[in-house]
Write a protein that holds these residues in place. Structure first.
Motif, PDB file in Angstrom:
ATOM      1  N   ASP A  73      35.006 -40.839  23.108  1.00 10.85           N
ATOM      2  CA  ASP A  73      33.781 -40.855  22.312  1.00 10.85           C
ATOM      3  C   ASP A  73      34.012 -41.788  21.127  1.00 10.85           C
ATOM      4  OD1 ASP A  73      31.584 -40.140  20.475  1.00 10.85           O
ATOM      5  OD2 ASP A  73      31.301 -38.400  21.770  1.00 10.85           O
ATOM      6  N   ASP A  74      33.041 -42.630  20.809  1.00 12.04           N
ATOM      7  CA  ASP A  74      33.250 -43.587  19.718  1.00 12.04           C
ATOM      8  C   ASP A  74      33.136 -42.926  18.343  1.00 12.04           C
ATOM      9  OD1 ASP A  74      29.983 -45.243  19.599  1.00 12.04           O
ATOM     10  OD2 ASP A  74      30.545 -43.173  20.008  1.00 12.04           O
ATOM     11  N   GLU A  75      32.662 -41.689  18.308  1.00  8.31           N
ATOM     12  CA  GLU A  75      32.521 -40.968  17.039  1.00  8.31           C
ATOM     13  C   GLU A  75      33.880 -40.333  16.706  1.00  8.31           C
ATOM     14  OE1 GLU A  75      29.499 -40.607  15.172  1.00  8.31           O
ATOM     15  OE2 GLU A  75      30.821 -39.654  13.712  1.00  8.31           O
ATOM     16  N   VAL A  76      34.523 -40.838  15.663  1.00 13.26           N
ATOM     17  CA  VAL A  76      35.886 -40.397  15.339  1.00 13.26           C
ATOM     18  C   VAL A  76      35.941 -38.899  15.026  1.00 13.26           C
ATOM     19  CG1 VAL A  76      37.743 -40.628  13.627  1.00 13.26           C
ATOM     20  CG2 VAL A  76      36.614 -42.671  14.536  1.00 13.26           C
ATOM     21  N   MET A  77      34.940 -38.411  14.305  1.00 12.06           N
ATOM     22  CA  MET A  77      34.976 -36.988  13.939  1.00 12.06           C
ATOM     23  C   MET A  77      34.866 -36.092  15.178  1.00 12.06           C
ATOM     24  SD  MET A  77      32.957 -36.713  10.313  1.00 12.06           S
ATOM     25  CE  MET A  77      33.493 -35.043   9.988  1.00 12.06           C
ATOM     26  N   LEU A  78      34.203 -36.582  16.200  1.00 11.97           N
ATOM     27  CA  LEU A  78      34.084 -35.784  17.426  1.00 11.97           C
ATOM     28  C   LEU A  78      35.408 -35.725  18.177  1.00 11.97           C
ATOM     29  CD1 LEU A  78      30.559 -36.483  18.926  1.00 11.97           C
ATOM     30  CD2 LEU A  78      31.584 -34.273  18.541  1.00 11.97           C
ATOM     31  N   THR A  79      36.109 -36.842  18.233  1.00 12.61           N
ATOM     32  CA  THR A  79      37.413 -36.823  18.913  1.00 12.61           C
ATOM     33  C   THR A  79      38.424 -36.002  18.112  1.00 12.61           C
ATOM     34  OG1 THR A  79      37.888 -39.001  17.979  1.00 12.61           O
ATOM     35  CG2 THR A  79      37.146 -38.934  20.273  1.00 12.61           C
ATOM     36  N   GLU A  80      38.327 -36.050  16.793  1.00 10.88           N
ATOM     37  CA  GLU A  80      39.200 -35.193  15.959  1.00 10.88           C
ATOM     38  C   GLU A  80      38.901 -33.718  16.229  1.00 10.88           C
ATOM     39  OE1 GLU A  80      39.916 -38.056  12.042  1.00 10.88           O
ATOM     40  OE2 GLU A  80      38.484 -36.389  11.933  1.00 10.88           O
ATOM     41  N   LEU A  81      37.615 -33.413  16.351  1.00  8.22           N
ATOM     42  CA  LEU A  81      37.192 -32.038  16.659  1.00  8.22           C
ATOM     43  C   LEU A  81      37.765 -31.601  17.998  1.00  8.22           C
ATOM     44  CD1 LEU A  81      35.353 -29.498  16.411  1.00  8.22           C
ATOM     45  CD2 LEU A  81      33.493 -30.879  17.315  1.00  8.22           C
ATOM     46  N   ALA A  82      37.673 -32.487  18.985  1.00  2.00           N
ATOM     47  CA  ALA A  82      38.179 -32.159  20.319  1.00  2.00           C
ATOM     48  C   ALA A  82      39.680 -31.883  20.269  1.00  2.00           C
ATOM     49  CB  ALA A  82      37.879 -33.304  21.292  1.00  2.00           C
ATOM     50  N   GLU A  83      40.410 -32.724  19.541  1.00  2.00           N
ATOM     51  CA  GLU A  83      41.864 -32.513  19.405  1.00  2.00           C
ATOM     52  C   GLU A  83      42.152 -31.186  18.730  1.00  2.00           C
ATOM     53  OE1 GLU A  83      44.354 -36.571  18.998  1.00  2.00           O
ATOM     54  OE2 GLU A  83      42.826 -36.306  17.424  1.00  2.00           O
ATOM     55  N   CYS A  84      41.393 -30.871  17.691  1.00  2.00           N
ATOM     56  CA  CYS A  84      41.584 -29.626  16.953  1.00  2.00           C
ATOM     57  C   CYS A  84      41.314 -28.417  17.851  1.00  2.00           C
ATOM     58  CB  CYS A  84      40.645 -29.636  15.748  1.00  2.00           C
ATOM     59  SG  CYS A  84      40.950 -28.330  14.579  1.00  2.00           S
ATOM     60  N   PHE A  85      40.238 -28.510  18.641  1.00  2.00           N
ATOM     61  CA  PHE A  85      39.860 -27.379  19.505  1.00  2.00           C
ATOM     62  C   PHE A  85      40.934 -27.087  20.544  1.00  2.00           C
ATOM     63  CE2 PHE A  85      36.661 -24.481  21.097  1.00  2.00           C
ATOM     64  CZ  PHE A  85      36.991 -24.328  22.430  1.00  2.00           C
ATOM     65  N   PHE A  86      41.472 -28.145  21.131  1.00  2.00           N
ATOM     66  CA  PHE A  86      42.424 -27.942  22.225  1.00  2.00           C
ATOM     67  C   PHE A  86      43.885 -27.935  21.765  1.00  2.00           C
ATOM     68  CE2 PHE A  86      39.728 -27.708  25.819  1.00  2.00           C
ATOM     69  CZ  PHE A  86      38.610 -28.489  25.553  1.00  2.00           C
ATOM     70  N   GLU A  87      44.106 -28.048  20.461  1.00  2.00           N
ATOM     71  CA  GLU A  87      45.452 -28.150  19.907  1.00  2.00           C
ATOM     72  C   GLU A  87      46.368 -27.019  20.389  1.00  2.00           C
ATOM     73  OE1 GLU A  87      46.946 -29.252  15.452  1.00  2.00           O
ATOM     74  OE2 GLU A  87      45.506 -27.608  15.687  1.00  2.00           O
ATOM     75  N   HIS A 119      45.446 -24.691  22.696  1.00  2.00           N
ATOM     76  CA  HIS A 119      44.841 -24.073  23.877  1.00  2.00           C
ATOM     77  C   HIS A 119      45.904 -23.823  24.943  1.00  2.00           C
ATOM     78  CE1 HIS A 119      41.816 -23.107  26.872  1.00  2.00           C
ATOM     79  NE2 HIS A 119      40.887 -23.239  25.954  1.00  2.00           N
ATOM     80  N   ASP A 120      45.813 -22.662  25.578  1.00  2.19           N
ATOM     81  CA  ASP A 120      46.832 -22.299  26.570  1.00  2.19           C
ATOM     82  C   ASP A 120      46.686 -23.063  27.888  1.00  2.19           C
ATOM     83  OD1 ASP A 120      46.710 -18.795  25.588  1.00  2.19           O
ATOM     84  OD2 ASP A 120      47.936 -20.460  24.862  1.00  2.19           O
ATOM     85  N   ASP A 121      45.477 -23.485  28.207  1.00  2.00           N
ATOM     86  CA  ASP A 121      45.239 -24.013  29.551  1.00  2.00           C
ATOM     87  C   ASP A 121      45.092 -25.541  29.624  1.00  2.00           C
ATOM     88  OD1 ASP A 121      43.045 -21.201  30.085  1.00  2.00           O
ATOM     89  OD2 ASP A 121      45.195 -21.403  30.518  1.00  2.00           O
ATOM     90  N   TYR A 122      44.816 -26.168  28.477  1.00  2.00           N
ATOM     91  CA  TYR A 122      44.500 -27.595  28.537  1.00  2.00           C
ATOM     92  C   TYR A 122      45.253 -28.413  27.499  1.00  2.00           C
ATOM     93  CZ  TYR A 122      40.525 -25.556  30.983  1.00  2.00           C
ATOM     94  OH  TYR A 122      39.738 -24.819  31.834  1.00  2.00           O
ATOM     95  N   ASP A 123      45.554 -29.628  27.891  1.00  2.00           N
ATOM     96  CA  ASP A 123      46.074 -30.628  26.979  1.00  2.00           C
ATOM     97  C   ASP A 123      44.991 -31.697  26.860  1.00  2.00           C
ATOM     98  OD1 ASP A 123      49.261 -32.450  26.902  1.00  2.00           O
ATOM     99  OD2 ASP A 123      47.824 -31.885  25.345  1.00  2.00           O
ATOM    100  N   ILE A 124      44.913 -32.415  25.750  1.00  2.00           N
ATOM    101  CA  ILE A 124      43.841 -33.400  25.602  1.00  2.00           C
ATOM    102  C   ILE A 124      44.387 -34.706  25.053  1.00  2.00           C
ATOM    103  CG2 ILE A 124      43.136 -32.667  23.272  1.00  2.00           C
ATOM    104  CD1 ILE A 124      40.174 -33.175  24.311  1.00  2.00           C
ATOM    105  N   LYS A 151      46.341 -28.264  32.629  1.00  2.00           N
ATOM    106  CA  LYS A 151      45.491 -29.400  32.993  1.00  2.00           C
ATOM    107  C   LYS A 151      45.306 -30.347  31.810  1.00  2.00           C
ATOM    108  CE  LYS A 151      44.344 -27.803  37.107  1.00  2.00           C
ATOM    109  NZ  LYS A 151      44.607 -28.491  38.369  1.00  2.00           N
ATOM    110  N   THR A 152      45.095 -31.630  32.126  1.00  2.00           N
ATOM    111  CA  THR A 152      44.922 -32.642  31.077  1.00  2.00           C
ATOM    112  C   THR A 152      43.519 -33.208  31.065  1.00  2.00           C
ATOM    113  OG1 THR A 152      47.244 -33.272  31.234  1.00  2.00           O
ATOM    114  CG2 THR A 152      45.780 -34.835  30.161  1.00  2.00           C
TER     115      THR A 152
END
Lengths: 222, 123
Positions: free
Chosen positions: B11-25, B27-32, B5-6
Motif C-alpha cells: 500500500d502506498d500509504e505509509v501509515m497503513l503499512t505501519e498499522l499492518a506491521e503493528c497489527f501482525f507484530e 500475531h501467532d499465525d502470521y508474519d507480514i 503463514k506469510t
C-alpha cells in the motif's frame, strides 16, 4: 455557481469529492485499525471498551459520510445490470428493515418486469436518505414505499411521515443554492439521491404536505 | 515455533503499512512483509515467492494499479491467495479480472476481518 444547473455543478465537483473521500478513507482505515487493536488488547476493561465503542460509532458515521462522497464522485462508475423489479425491491426492503425496523410499508405491482440499474449504488443512495431522516426524527419517521410500472418506467414513491419539513423551497436538492447556515444534515443524502436518479436518466420530484415528504422517482426500465 | 503463514502487504500509504506491521507484530499465525512501492514489492516477490502465502494489495498504487501488480505476481507464481483493497466499488475492474482475487475488500476494512478470510483458507 447558483445559476448553473445542479447536474453540471456536480460534474465539476466530482474529482474533488473523489479525492477528499479517498484521503478521508485512508485516515479512517488507520483510526479503525488502531481502535481494533485497542479493543483486542483491552477486552476486559469496561472503561476502555466504552470509550472505544464511542470511537467506533463515530467512525461508522464517518464511513457512511465518506461513502456518500464517493458515490457522488467520479470514482464509482455505475455498473448497470438487468434485475427484476421484485429482486430490486427485495434488496431495498432489507435496507429499510435495518434502518426502520417495522416502521415502513411496501406496496408494489408489476414486479416481474426487469430494469437496468446499478442496484447496489442506487440502494445505498436510497438508504442514505432513509437513514438520515430516521436520525433527524430520532427514529420516529415512517415510510410508505410504493412502486408501479407505467409507460416503460418504474415509478417509486417514497412517503416519509413525521419529518421536520413544513415546506420545501426551490433548490430542495441543491445545497449550492443555499446559504451555508441553511445546510442541514440531510443535504448530502438528498444530493446523492438526486445524482443517482440523474445518472440513471430518471427524474425525481418532491412535495411536502403537512410535515410529510413525498418523493416521486421515475426510472426508465431500459 | 515458527510463524505459520506469510503475508505480503502493498500500500502506498505509509501509515497503513505501519498499522499492518503493528497489527501482525505479535500475531501467532502470521508474519507480514510490507512495501509502499510496487516495484520493490515485485523485486521481493521474485526472490521470495515460494514463502509467500497471501498477497494483499491496495488498488491505487500510483503508476501501477493493484490489479496490474497482482497480474505480475501471478505471472511469477500463482500459488498464493491474492486480495485487493479498494476505496470504491472496484467498478473499473471487470468481472473476469475480479476472478483472480480471493476477495476484494472495501476500505475501511478490518484486519480481524482479513484474518478471518485467511482462516477460512487454513480451515
Amino acid at each position: 455557481m447558483k445559476n448553473i444547473e445542479l447536474k453540471h455543478k456536480l460534474d465539476l465537483l466530482e474529482p474533488l469529492m473523489g479525492f477528499i473521500a479517498h484521503k478521508l478513507n485512508n485516515s479512517l482505515a488507520i483510526i479503525n485499525g488502531y481502535t481494533e487493536m485497542i479493543q483486542l488488547e483491552n477486552s476486559n476493561n469496561e472503561k476502555v471498551m466504552d470509550k472505544v465503542n464511542k470511537i467506533t460509532q463515530s467512525s461508522n458515521r464517518m464511513s457512511d459520510f465518506i461513502l456518500q462522497l464517493l458515490l457522488l464522485s467520479d470514482r464509482c462508475p455505475l455498473a448497470f445490470k438487468c434485475i427484476k423489479v421484485e429482486k430490486f425491491i427485495e434488496m431495498l426492503s432489507v435496507n429499510m428493515k435495518d434502518i426502520l425496523n417495522n416502521r415502513f410499508n411496501i406496496k408494489a405491482t408489476d414486479t416481474k418486469r426487469s430494469l437496468i440499474i446499478d442496484a447496489d449504488q442506487f440502494g445505498i443512495a436510497m438508504s442514505s436518505l432513509i437513514n438520515v431522516f430516521n436520525n433527524i426524527t430520532d427514529n420516529k419517521c415512517t415510510l410508505e414505499f410504493l412502486s408501479k410500472i407505467s409507460d416503460d418506467e418504474l415509478i417509486i414513491t417514497l412517503s416519509f411521515a413525521k419529518t421536520r419539513y413544513k415546506f420545501i423551497d426551490e433548490g430542495f436538492f441543491d445545497p449550492f443554492s443555499k446559504e451555508s447556515g441553511d445546510l442541514k444534515e440531510d443535504c448530502l443524502a438528498l444530493l446523492l439521491l438526486y445524482s443517482m436518479v440523474k445518472k440513471h436518466k430518471g427524474t425525481i420530484d418532491v412535495k411536502c404536505i403537512d410535515n410529510n415528504l413525498k418523493f416521486e422517482i421515475n426510472l426508465p426500465l431500459k | 515455533m515458527g510463524k505459520l503463514k506469510t503475508i505480503l502487504f502493498v500500500d502506498d500509504e505509509v501509515m497503513l503499512t505501519e498499522l499492518a506491521e503493528c497489527f501482525f507484530e505479535d500475531h501467532d499465525d502470521y508474519d507480514i512483509v510490507v512495501f509502499n512501492d510496487p516495484e520493490s514489492s515485485l523485486d521481493y516477490f521474485k526472490n521470495n515467492h515460494n514463502s509467500i502465502d497471501y498477497v494483499v494489495c491496495d488498488h491505487q498504487l500510483g503508476e501501477l494499479s493493484g490489479l496490474e501488480l497482482t497480474e505480475k505476481f501471478i505471472a511469477i507464481n500463482e500459488r498464493a491467495d491474492y486480495y485487493l483493497i479498494t476505496g470504491n466499488f472496484a467498478s473499473d475492474i471487470s468481472s473476469s479480472e475480479k476472478q483472480i482475487f480471493k476477495e476484494i475488500l472495501i476500505k475501511p476494512f478490518s484486519f480481524t476481518e482479513l484474518c478471518s478470510l485467511f482462516d477460512n483458507k487454513l480451515a
